[in-house]
Design a protein around this motif. Sequence first.
Motif, PDB file in Angstrom:
ATOM      1  N   GLY A   1      48.456  87.991  62.810  1.00  0.00           N
ATOM      2  CA  GLY A   1      48.287  86.560  63.039  1.00  0.00           C
ATOM      3  C   GLY A   1      47.881  86.208  64.459  1.00  0.00           C
ATOM      4  N   LYS A   2      47.521  87.220  65.235  1.00  0.00           N
ATOM      5  CA  LYS A   2      47.073  86.991  66.625  1.00  0.00           C
ATOM      6  C   LYS A   2      45.547  86.937  66.654  1.00  0.00           C
ATOM      7  CE  LYS A   2      51.117  87.751  68.895  1.00  0.00           C
ATOM      8  NZ  LYS A   2      51.820  86.957  67.855  1.00  0.00           N
ATOM      9  N   PRO A   3      44.985  86.202  67.638  1.00  0.00           N
ATOM     10  CA  PRO A   3      43.520  86.139  67.710  1.00  0.00           C
ATOM     11  C   PRO A   3      42.915  87.545  67.804  1.00  0.00           C
ATOM     12  CG  PRO A   3      44.508  84.545  69.197  1.00  0.00           C
ATOM     13  CD  PRO A   3      45.637  85.405  68.679  1.00  0.00           C
TER      14      PRO A   3
ATOM     15  N   TRP B   1      49.328  76.158  69.847  1.00  0.00           N
ATOM     16  CA  TRP B   1      48.410  75.969  68.710  1.00  0.00           C
ATOM     17  C   TRP B   1      48.735  76.889  67.527  1.00  0.00           C
ATOM     18  CZ3 TRP B   1      45.133  72.552  66.881  1.00  0.00           C
ATOM     19  CH2 TRP B   1      44.222  72.934  65.913  1.00  0.00           C
ATOM     20  N   SER B   2      49.061  78.143  67.856  1.00  0.00           N
ATOM     21  CA  SER B   2      49.298  79.122  66.780  1.00  0.00           C
ATOM     22  C   SER B   2      50.582  78.838  66.005  1.00  0.00           C
ATOM     23  CB  SER B   2      49.336  80.540  67.355  1.00  0.00           C
ATOM     24  OG  SER B   2      50.452  80.662  68.197  1.00  0.00           O
ATOM     25  N   LYS B   3      51.388  77.874  66.485  1.00  0.00           N
ATOM     26  CA  LYS B   3      52.614  77.505  65.750  1.00  0.00           C
ATOM     27  C   LYS B   3      52.303  76.623  64.536  1.00  0.00           C
ATOM     28  CE  LYS B   3      55.247  79.290  68.998  1.00  0.00           C
ATOM     29  NZ  LYS B   3      55.523  80.713  68.803  1.00  0.00           N
TER      30      LYS B   3
ATOM     31  N   LEU C   1      41.928  85.807  62.933  1.00  0.00           N
ATOM     32  CA  LEU C   1      43.267  86.317  63.205  1.00  0.00           C
ATOM     33  C   LEU C   1      43.422  87.743  62.678  1.00  0.00           C
ATOM     34  CD1 LEU C   1      45.445  83.210  62.266  1.00  0.00           C
ATOM     35  CD2 LEU C   1      44.395  83.785  64.469  1.00  0.00           C
TER      36      LEU C   1
ATOM     37  N   GLU D   1      38.826  80.269  64.020  1.00  0.00           N
ATOM     38  CA  GLU D   1      39.704  81.301  64.581  1.00  0.00           C
ATOM     39  C   GLU D   1      39.567  82.545  63.712  1.00  0.00           C
ATOM     40  OE1 GLU D   1      43.831  79.755  65.623  1.00  0.00           O
ATOM     41  OE2 GLU D   1      43.083  78.120  64.390  1.00  0.00           O
TER      42      GLU D   1
ATOM     43  N   ARG E   1      43.745  74.320  60.484  1.00  0.00           N
ATOM     44  CA  ARG E   1      44.027  75.752  60.360  1.00  0.00           C
ATOM     45  C   ARG E   1      43.996  76.176  58.871  1.00  0.00           C
ATOM     46  NH1 ARG E   1      48.099  78.867  63.398  1.00  0.00           N
ATOM     47  NH2 ARG E   1      46.357  80.053  64.237  1.00  0.00           N
TER      48      ARG E   1
END
Length: 444
Positions: free
Chosen positions: A287-289, A67-69, A283, A281, A312
């Motif tokens: 860029g990480k949760p 998902w994060s891509k 971040l 979300e 996003r």
Amino acid sequence: MTTKPDLQRQFFDMLMESQSWSPTSLLEYQRGQLSQLIIHAKKQVPFYATRLDAVIGQDGGINWDRWSKIPILTRKDMTERGDELLARSVPQAHGQRTMSRTSGTTGAAITLSSTQLAQVALNANRFRSYRWNQMDWAKDICSIFGDNPTQATFPNGARLGSWGPPWDPASAAGELWQINRFTSNEDVLKFMERIKPAYLGTGPKTAQALALEAERLGVSIKFDVFLPQGSMLGQLERETMQRVFGAHTAELYSSKEAGQLAHGCPSGEGLHVNAETVLVEILDEYGKPASVGQSGRVIVTPFYNSAQPLIRYEQGDIAQWMPTCGCGRTLPKISGLIGRSTGIFYHPDGRARAAYLRMADRQLLGASEWQISQTGPHLFEVRYVPVDWQIVGDEAAIATRIRAAYFEDAEVRFVRVVGIEPGPNGKIAEYVNNWLPRQATPRS
Ligand SMILES: [Zn+2]
């Protein structure tokens, strides 16, 4: 075929149940909605022709681990490639499309497109929040809005009819009264004395000014709930509404692009995300949760926006996750302190920080309002309005807090001011970056 009022009621009934779903059930529901949105966007929206491929498997299934891509969608994308974001067609069940243009005071105008289903979802969220705040749709709302000085004028205002759920007979008794924004505070107070609303809806600053005027004139008006519109409100406005009008505030976090994102928990602090209609979300700087209590950028994906899928989307705000709420609602909860992304601070070495100081810090400084600004690579300026000009608060302690929250080598200056200039959007930003090596795109 299900008619719209029926659908509206079904949606509301679902939300009243889903607010206490288990995290597993919620996740399953969200993934079901997101899958449909992703498949639709890839097929029907030019902007997403290849953008989502990282998560779409050979068999058409979604690979959630990736998902994060999916690249973050920015407001700049919306201003520059807005037309490409519009869907060629929308699923029939989503109803008619609507189009609107929003002209940001700071950014370029953008075109927004939505569907009837998205409106149904928005209404259902709104009704749920009214229910959380024990609002009675048989009572009246006074709303101060509208920029046309010839409409909804004093002394009569305008009657806009019922505002509650159309399926509930009690709604028929409730009236939404409008008075335009050019009406003087004194006249608005007279209007409210006459119609005796149970609720007031308007912008936080308008309400604040109205309350101060009521105090000055010695006018006693009480109502039950303040419904802030347009922007998040601060502690100051919340306290003023309670003190002057005896009103509790029903907080709302929303945006023109993504609709209603979260509503204040009636039990006290924080806002519950409308997680059945939007994926939120948060971040961190990499860029990480973000974990609970850590500040980060808000990224949103509304589920029902098939006319213009925002997948996003960088909302332009800073928030924090809060621990699971004790109120019984399992919906994720965010901190009520939402700052603009322009309040992200940067170190010359590339580190970025977005953190809040606490209310207690502001009190330690003896400030009624404040603004923390990065003014140079290492320089921070704290502009504040002293509660008492005779007393200088603990500036050294605040400087230490700032170095701990942001950068250890920050140099901090303090400037006492009579007032803080609102930003171009009319709101006072508590965290601003006036140095701006990598400022996020401003939005309205
Ligand atoms: Zn709660």
